[in-house]
Design a protein around this motif. Structure first.
Motif, PDB file in Angstrom:
ATOM      1  N   LEU A  16       0.939  -1.361   0.002  1.00 52.19           N
ATOM      2  CA  LEU A  16      -0.099  -0.045   0.026  1.00 52.19           C
ATOM      3  C   LEU A  16       0.865   1.265  -0.016  1.00 52.19           C
ATOM      4  CD1 LEU A  16      -2.797   1.677   0.460  1.00 52.19           C
ATOM      5  CD2 LEU A  16      -2.433   0.948   2.947  1.00 52.19           C
ATOM      6  N   VAL A  17       0.529   2.119  -0.939  1.00 57.43           N
ATOM      7  CA  VAL A  17       1.280   3.536  -0.867  1.00 57.43           C
ATOM      8  C   VAL A  17       0.282   4.464  -0.850  1.00 57.43           C
ATOM      9  CG1 VAL A  17       2.974   4.930  -2.046  1.00 57.43           C
ATOM     10  CG2 VAL A  17       3.368   2.352  -2.179  1.00 57.43           C
ATOM     11  N   ILE A  18       0.782   5.683   0.036  1.00 59.29           N
ATOM     12  CA  ILE A  18      -0.332   6.637   0.248  1.00 59.29           C
ATOM     13  C   ILE A  18       0.458   7.860  -0.024  1.00 59.29           C
ATOM     14  CG2 ILE A  18      -1.680   7.868   1.774  1.00 59.29           C
ATOM     15  CD1 ILE A  18      -2.740   5.460   2.793  1.00 59.29           C
ATOM     16  N   THR A  19       0.070   8.823  -1.005  1.00 56.56           N
ATOM     17  CA  THR A  19       0.695  10.036  -0.976  1.00 56.56           C
ATOM     18  C   THR A  19      -0.382  11.298  -0.397  1.00 56.56           C
ATOM     19  OG1 THR A  19       0.601   9.537  -3.323  1.00 56.56           O
ATOM     20  CG2 THR A  19       2.625   9.759  -2.405  1.00 56.56           C
ATOM     21  N   ASP A  20       0.207  11.883   0.508  1.00 54.77           N
ATOM     22  CA  ASP A  20      -0.882  12.988   0.601  1.00 54.77           C
ATOM     23  C   ASP A  20      -0.164  14.123   1.396  1.00 54.77           C
ATOM     24  OD1 ASP A  20      -3.535  14.073   2.067  1.00 54.77           O
ATOM     25  OD2 ASP A  20      -4.269  12.080   0.947  1.00 54.77           O
ATOM     26  N   LEU A  21      -0.940  14.962   1.952  1.00 53.33           N
ATOM     27  CA  LEU A  21      -0.647  16.242   2.413  1.00 53.33           C
ATOM     28  C   LEU A  21       0.036  16.244   3.999  1.00 53.33           C
ATOM     29  CD1 LEU A  21      -3.433  18.704   1.259  1.00 53.33           C
ATOM     30  CD2 LEU A  21      -1.066  18.090  -0.136  1.00 53.33           C
ATOM     31  N   ASP A  22       0.972  16.899   4.512  1.00 56.40           N
ATOM     32  CA  ASP A  22       1.291  17.012   5.823  1.00 56.40           C
ATOM     33  C   ASP A  22       0.317  17.881   6.574  1.00 56.40           C
ATOM     34  OD1 ASP A  22       3.571  15.476   6.284  1.00 56.40           O
ATOM     35  OD2 ASP A  22       4.857  16.803   4.791  1.00 56.40           O
ATOM     36  N   ARG A  23       0.227  17.981   7.804  1.00 57.76           N
ATOM     37  CA  ARG A  23      -0.513  18.711   8.439  1.00 57.76           C
ATOM     38  C   ARG A  23      -0.067  20.238   8.190  1.00 57.76           C
ATOM     39  NH1 ARG A  23      -4.292  18.341  12.080  1.00 57.76           N
ATOM     40  NH2 ARG A  23      -3.757  16.022  12.638  1.00 57.76           N
ATOM     41  N   HIS A  24      -1.372  20.770   8.041  1.00 58.50           N
ATOM     42  CA  HIS A  24      -1.076  22.426   7.675  1.00 58.50           C
ATOM     43  C   HIS A  24      -2.312  23.214   8.204  1.00 58.50           C
ATOM     44  CE1 HIS A  24      -4.767  22.259   4.676  1.00 58.50           C
ATOM     45  NE2 HIS A  24      -4.228  21.016   4.387  1.00 58.50           N
ATOM     46  N   ASP A  25      -2.430  24.594   8.064  1.00 55.86           N
ATOM     47  CA  ASP A  25      -3.329  25.519   8.440  1.00 55.86           C
ATOM     48  C   ASP A  25      -4.070  26.257   7.491  1.00 55.86           C
ATOM     49  OD1 ASP A  25      -1.231  27.161   8.209  1.00 55.86           O
ATOM     50  OD2 ASP A  25      -1.103  27.759  10.396  1.00 55.86           O
ATOM     51  N   PHE A  26      -3.907  25.946   6.360  1.00 55.34           N
ATOM     52  CA  PHE A  26      -4.653  26.464   5.317  1.00 55.34           C
ATOM     53  C   PHE A  26      -6.081  26.148   5.262  1.00 55.34           C
ATOM     54  CE2 PHE A  26      -0.261  26.216   3.940  1.00 55.34           C
ATOM     55  CZ  PHE A  26       0.046  27.352   3.893  1.00 55.34           C
ATOM     56  N   ASP A  27      -7.058  27.056   5.934  1.00 51.95           N
ATOM     57  CA  ASP A  27      -8.290  26.585   6.094  1.00 51.95           C
ATOM     58  C   ASP A  27      -8.911  26.618   4.708  1.00 51.95           C
ATOM     59  OD1 ASP A  27     -10.343  25.896   7.864  1.00 51.95           O
ATOM     60  OD2 ASP A  27     -11.210  27.660   7.537  1.00 51.95           O
ATOM     61  N   PHE A  28      -8.505  27.385   3.616  1.00 49.59           N
ATOM     62  CA  PHE A  28      -9.322  27.664   2.388  1.00 49.59           C
ATOM     63  C   PHE A  28      -9.257  26.572   1.724  1.00 49.59           C
ATOM     64  CE2 PHE A  28      -4.980  28.980   0.800  1.00 49.59           C
ATOM     65  CZ  PHE A  28      -5.190  28.571  -0.138  1.00 49.59           C
ATOM     66  N   LEU A  29      -8.505  25.528   2.205  1.00 48.16           N
ATOM     67  CA  LEU A  29      -8.516  24.058   1.385  1.00 48.16           C
ATOM     68  C   LEU A  29      -9.648  23.217   1.772  1.00 48.16           C
ATOM     69  CD1 LEU A  29      -4.719  23.071   1.435  1.00 48.16           C
ATOM     70  CD2 LEU A  29      -5.966  24.250  -0.547  1.00 48.16           C
ATOM     71  N   ARG A  30      -9.999  23.568   3.046  1.00 42.74           N
ATOM     72  CA  ARG A  30     -11.571  23.197   3.329  1.00 42.74           C
ATOM     73  C   ARG A  30     -12.562  23.767   2.505  1.00 42.74           C
ATOM     74  NH1 ARG A  30     -13.665  22.710   8.179  1.00 42.74           N
ATOM     75  NH2 ARG A  30     -12.580  24.519   9.048  1.00 42.74           N
ATOM     76  N   THR A  31     -12.785  25.232   2.987  1.00 47.60           N
ATOM     77  CA  THR A  31     -14.105  25.625   2.353  1.00 47.60           C
ATOM     78  C   THR A  31     -13.894  25.984   0.876  1.00 47.60           C
ATOM     79  OG1 THR A  31     -12.360  27.825   2.552  1.00 47.60           O
ATOM     80  CG2 THR A  31     -13.903  27.063   4.548  1.00 47.60           C
ATOM     81  N   GLU A  32     -12.550  25.808   0.300  1.00 50.38           N
ATOM     82  CA  GLU A  32     -12.720  26.088  -1.012  1.00 50.38           C
ATOM     83  C   GLU A  32     -12.433  24.674  -2.101  1.00 50.38           C
ATOM     84  OE1 GLU A  32     -10.386  29.320  -2.609  1.00 50.38           O
ATOM     85  OE2 GLU A  32     -10.642  30.544  -0.706  1.00 50.38           O
ATOM     86  N   HIS A  33     -11.779  23.918  -1.397  1.00 51.05           N
ATOM     87  CA  HIS A  33     -11.391  22.635  -2.248  1.00 51.05           C
ATOM     88  C   HIS A  33     -12.090  21.370  -1.494  1.00 51.05           C
ATOM     89  CE1 HIS A  33      -7.905  23.946  -4.608  1.00 51.05           C
ATOM     90  NE2 HIS A  33      -8.361  24.992  -3.709  1.00 51.05           N
ATOM     91  N   CYS A  34     -13.237  21.598  -0.568  1.00 47.77           N
ATOM     92  CA  CYS A  34     -13.578  20.644   0.130  1.00 47.77           C
ATOM     93  C   CYS A  34     -12.845  19.538   0.831  1.00 47.77           C
ATOM     94  CB  CYS A  34     -14.786  19.645  -0.655  1.00 47.77           C
ATOM     95  SG  CYS A  34     -16.157  20.924  -1.284  1.00 47.77           S
ATOM     96  N   ASP A  35     -11.698  19.791   1.000  1.00 46.47           N
ATOM     97  CA  ASP A  35     -10.817  18.775   1.846  1.00 46.47           C
ATOM     98  C   ASP A  35     -11.555  18.612   3.437  1.00 46.47           C
ATOM     99  OD1 ASP A  35      -9.135  19.379  -0.031  1.00 46.47           O
ATOM    100  OD2 ASP A  35      -7.433  19.711   1.097  1.00 46.47           O
ATOM    101  N   ARG A  36     -11.417  17.337   3.715  1.00 46.02           N
ATOM    102  CA  ARG A  36     -12.230  16.922   5.172  1.00 46.02           C
ATOM    103  C   ARG A  36     -10.913  17.060   6.154  1.00 46.02           C
ATOM    104  NH1 ARG A  36     -13.375  15.994   9.176  1.00 46.02           N
ATOM    105  NH2 ARG A  36     -14.811  14.521  10.182  1.00 46.02           N
ATOM    106  N   TRP A  37      -9.935  16.783   5.896  1.00 48.55           N
ATOM    107  CA  TRP A  37      -8.754  16.959   6.907  1.00 48.55           C
ATOM    108  C   TRP A  37      -7.817  17.695   6.511  1.00 48.55           C
ATOM    109  CZ3 TRP A  37     -10.158  14.440  11.318  1.00 48.55           C
ATOM    110  CH2 TRP A  37     -10.894  13.458  11.025  1.00 48.55           C
ATOM    111  N   MET A  38      -7.088  18.670   7.296  1.00 46.42           N
ATOM    112  CA  MET A  38      -5.994  19.491   6.916  1.00 46.42           C
ATOM    113  C   MET A  38      -4.634  18.975   7.218  1.00 46.42           C
ATOM    114  SD  MET A  38      -7.968  22.950   8.915  1.00 46.42           S
ATOM    115  CE  MET A  38      -6.445  23.963   8.606  1.00 46.42           C
TER     116      MET A  38
END
Ligand SMILES: C[S@@+](CC[C@H](N)C(=O)[O-])C[C@H]1O[C@@H](n2cnc3c(N)ncnc32)[C@H](O)[C@@H]1O
Length: 208
Positions: free
Chosen positions: A135-157
């Motif tokens: 299994l290989v997962i590529t994803d984002l490290d923790r961040h505090d760009f809230d607009f990725l939730r509000t504008e891109h519908c990300d569930r987790w930051m």
């Protein structure tokens, strides 16, 4: 807007958007972590319009592409045409319509931060792996760009890497590794909230 609706809406533009967010280096890093070899079968979870699938096809693998957005899969079908070694399935990462031990590799690029329960999705992705599969997962490290939730519908930051490593180990994977991809995911806010640059990790583990 909820995530499925968001991806149904952006599906025709996803390839262009994706090019601005991150490069092909991400999938090459994922394939290296898997040791992906021709002739094997892989599942691409949250496959979207086929960024990972395309790279796997070029390497001579067969792919089962799964996504909850029929519109994203539709874009992939148009792109690869009828003869491609791809099976398309609309489905959820947390309840995959594949038997136990079906595939040699599972990839999930930028999907984990959209699922409701990352540990449940990781357990499910592990379930469909054959013994010695990766299994290989590529994803984002923790961040505090809230607009990725509000504008891109990300569930987790993004995620803390020790959490991701623990979820892989708890799912029963061994040889768990987590490292930097070496590039950032970049996005500009459409609502005047600035620009995000978030580092990308590659996490991998092997089923016993
Ligand atoms: C950021 S896009 C990444 C697409 C593709 N992997 C890529 O790298 O271009 C996230 C994808 O995951 C899908 N997705 C989100 N949550 C999902 C879930 N719970 N189950 C299956 N697919 C999901 C979305 O529909 C979308 O196509």
């Amino acid at each position: 807007m909820e995530s499925r609706q968001y991806f149904d809406t952006v599906a025709p533009q996803w390839d262009n958007l994706r090019e601005g967010f991150f490069s092909e280096a991400v999938r090459e890093r994922a394939f290296d972590a898997a040791g992906a070899v021709a002739g094997k079968i892989a599942a691409d979870i949250g496959a979207g319009s086929g960024f990972i699938t395309e790279g796997l096809l070029k390497r001579g693998l067969r792919v089962i592409a799964i996504d909850r957005s029929g519109a994203m899969l539709g874009e992939m079908k148009k792109k690869f045409g009828p003869g491609a070694a791809v099976e398309y399935r609309v489905g959820e990462a947390e309840s995959l319509s594949l038997d136990d031990g079906s595939v040699e590799y599972v990839f999930a690029n930028m999907c984990l931060h959209h699922v409701e329960s990352p540990p449940a999705a990781i357990r499910e992705m592990t379930r469909i792996l054959k013994p010695c599969g990766r299994l290989v997962i590529t994803d984002l490290d923790r961040h505090d760009f809230d607009f990725l939730r509000t504008e891109h519908c990300d569930r987790w930051m993004g995620f803390d890497r020790p959490d991701v490593a623990r979820w892989l180990a708890e799912a029963g994977l061994v040889d768990v590794k987590i490292d930097c991809v070496g590039e950032n995911c970049c996005a500009a806010s459409q609502g005047g909230c600035g620009e995000a640059a978030v580092s990308i990790f590659v996490a991998s583990g092997m089923k016993i």
